[in-house]
Design a protein around this motif. Structure first.
Motif, short mmCIF file in Angstrom:
data_model
loop_
_atom_site.label_atom_id
_atom_site.label_comp_id
_atom_site.label_asym_id
_atom_site.label_seq_id
_atom_site.Cartn_x
_atom_site.Cartn_y
_atom_site.Cartn_z
N ARG A 79 0.82 -1.21 0.00
CA ARG A 79 0.00 0.00 0.00
C ARG A 79 0.86 1.27 0.00
O ARG A 79 0.56 2.25 -0.70
CB ARG A 79 -0.91 -0.02 1.23
N PHE A 80 1.93 1.29 0.79
CA PHE A 80 2.73 2.49 0.99
C PHE A 80 4.13 2.40 0.40
O PHE A 80 4.90 3.36 0.49
CB PHE A 80 2.83 2.82 2.48
N GLY A 81 4.46 1.24 -0.18
CA GLY A 81 5.78 1.07 -0.79
C GLY A 81 6.75 0.44 0.19
O GLY A 81 6.87 0.88 1.34
N ASN A 82 7.46 -0.57 -0.26
CA ASN A 82 8.38 -1.29 0.61
C ASN A 82 9.48 -0.38 1.14
O ASN A 82 9.83 -0.42 2.33
CB ASN A 82 9.00 -2.48 -0.13
N ASP A 83 10.04 0.46 0.27
CA ASP A 83 11.13 1.34 0.70
C ASP A 83 10.65 2.30 1.79
O ASP A 83 11.38 2.56 2.78
CB ASP A 83 11.67 2.14 -0.48
N GLY A 84 9.44 2.82 1.64
CA GLY A 84 8.92 3.74 2.64
C GLY A 84 8.72 3.07 3.99
O GLY A 84 9.03 3.65 5.03
N ILE A 85 8.21 1.84 3.98
CA ILE A 85 8.01 1.12 5.23
C ILE A 85 9.35 0.78 5.87
O ILE A 85 9.51 0.87 7.09
CB ILE A 85 7.18 -0.16 5.00
N VAL A 86 10.33 0.40 5.06
CA VAL A 86 11.66 0.11 5.59
C VAL A 86 12.24 1.35 6.26
O VAL A 86 12.79 1.29 7.37
CB VAL A 86 12.59 -0.41 4.48
N GLN A 87 12.11 2.50 5.61
CA GLN A 87 12.62 3.75 6.18
C GLN A 87 11.90 4.11 7.47
O GLN A 87 12.52 4.56 8.45
CB GLN A 87 12.48 4.88 5.16
#
Length: 467
Positions: A248-256
């Motif tokens: 939903r929010f993008g893997n990179d964004g969740i990782v950050q």
């Protein structure tokens, strides 16, 4: 932190007065403070107000000003007088309260409690962007919403908070109920209620067992077969929602976001709950007030209630593998603790209720929806003199609710105080705060508008009756 006497000690002193009657020292202190209290009560005209002694007690005169502040002050004086058992009488714009010595001391104490004198002060400010606790709270609320939507009507899967604050912490061989509270960092009173209701629900069993070196019998909590299935189902659903958020929010964004949250959690001195929870079923504060005063440390131990467990974070503990809601919850709880140490109200109460009550007041129906105010004088915000309610029938939802001076001060301090705490966090935790804010801001644009600014910290306990 302010060094004034704790609220708990003031309450204890008030109860002693009821039991034993006022001493000469009590009365002398009240006589010395009453004028200052009346002067610090907007809506009361201090120049025409005061007190005088009589043979059988005291008369306190309160000249009431005009407008909404005057209306709120008049309601507060009447409510407090009736609560202490005194006799208020109103003549034109003046209320006179005839009271005994004990009632006089109680009246002064309660007026002080409702005034601006016992809360902090911050300059007037405005927010140009959502506050950090609002972003954290809405993110946690969104995760709970998606979790509940995914479980639907399947009540074999427990609420997220039940899993986070109870089921996940029970060992295979059973866990002492006291230790369960420490593992989940919930107060003794909350742990007792939760275990009792989970036992009634059939998810745990409780065994009374003697332990070496322990007086009496310990209550050992065991998961039943249904409890183990519920715990495992909740863990799987948390993983499912986390994967959905990556999509939903993008893997990179969740990782950050996880990296930023973990960086803060790793540096917190204390363990905090994996779902932010109030001190009691009717107490939204994180630590339960200041019965035990703050210990500056290091590590700094916040002021807390007798039953709130202080759990020092073990050196080298790493938060990176914790579920996302646990990270959000611990960071939000830490922010709330720093906010609440300034004696300007509970962050949850100010965020979801007081900020939305103007000087003109709101209807009782609106106050019920926002803050659970019923108008019977017994609800949290009425008892703690955050608000006063117009008299009338219970069915009349149009009665107006006004903030007391204390409530207005807490409302007005919010913009500056949340900014102040966040600035302090930037110094303490560095770039992680900016990274956290950036990611949460981007996500917040996709959240539903009707999410509260602060998650419901106590509702999950009450829903255990039905869930």
């Amino acid at each position: 932190m302010a060094t004034t006497t704790s609220v708990a000690r003031r309450i204890q002193a008030s109860r002693r007065l009821v039991r034993d009657g006022a001493t000469t020292d009590d009365v002398d202190r009240a006589k010395g403070r009453i004028d200052a209290v009346l002067s610090a009560f907007p809506g009361i005209v201090a120049e025409r107000s005061g007190s005088r002694a009589q043979d059988d007690g005291f008369v306190v005169t309160c000249a009431i000003g005009t407008g909404d502040l005057g209306r709120a002050a008049a309601l507060a004086v009447d409510f407090i007088a009736e609560r202490v058992g005194a006799a208020p009488a109103t003549d034109a714009d003046t209320t006179r309260v005839r009271c005994s010595a004990t009632q006089f001391v109680q009246l002064q104490n309660s007026l002080y409690y409702a005034s601006e004198l016992q809360v902090g002060r911050r300059p007037t400010a405005t927010l140009s962007e959502p506050s950090l606790p609002k972003l954290l709270g809405r993110a946690l609320g969104a995760f709970v919403y998606h979790y509940d939507s995914a479980r639907g009507e399947d009540r074999s899967i427990p609420q997220l908070a039940v899993w986070a604050n109870a089921l996940r912490a029970v060992d295979a061989e059973g866990t002492d109920q006291r230790q369960l509270g420490r593992r989940t960092v919930i107060s003794k009173r909350v742990a007792e209620v939760v275990v009792s209701r989970l036992e009634r629900r059939g998810r745990v069993s409780v065994e009374a067992k003697s332990l070496p070196g322990r007086r009496g019998k310990a209550r050992i909590v065991h998961l039943t077969q249904d409890g183990r299935a519920a715990r495992n189902a909740a863990a799987r659903l948390v993983d499912t929602v986390q994967e959905d958020w990556r999509q939903r929010f993008g893997n990179d964004g969740i990782v950050q976001l996880r990296e930023a949250l973990s960086s803060v959690v790793d540096r917190l001195p204390l363990e905090l709950p994996h779902y932010v929870t109030g001190y009691g079923a009717g107490d939204p504060s994180v630590t339960g007030g200041d019965y035990v005063l703050e210990d500056p440390g290091p590590p700094r131990i916040p002021a807390h209630g007798q039953e709130w467990p202080v759990v020092i974070r073990e050196p080298g503990s790493v938060a990176a593998d914790l579920p996302l809601p646990a990270l959000l919850s611990q960071v939000l709880a830490a922010f709330a603790i720093d906010y609440e140490r300034e004696r300007l109200g509970h962050l949850s109460v100010v965020s979801n209720f007081l900020r939305f009550v103007s000087d003109e007041g709101v209807t009782l129906e609106r106050a019920q929806a926002l803050g659970g105010v019923s108008g019977n004088g017994k609800t949290l915000h009425e008892r703690h003199l955050d608000v006063v309610v117009e008299p009338g029938r219970a069915r009349d939802k149009g009665r107006r609710v006004y903030l007391t001076p204390k409530g207005r001060r807490m409302r007005d301090a919010y913009p500056h105080l949340v900014t102040e705490v966040e600035q302090g966090w930037c110094e303490e935790y560095g770039d992680a705060v900016a990274a956290m804010r950036s990611r949460l801001n981007a996500m917040n644009e996709q959240f539903d508008d009707d999410l509260p600014d602060y998650p419901d910290t106590n509702g999950w306990i009450h829903r255990l009756w039905f869930d």
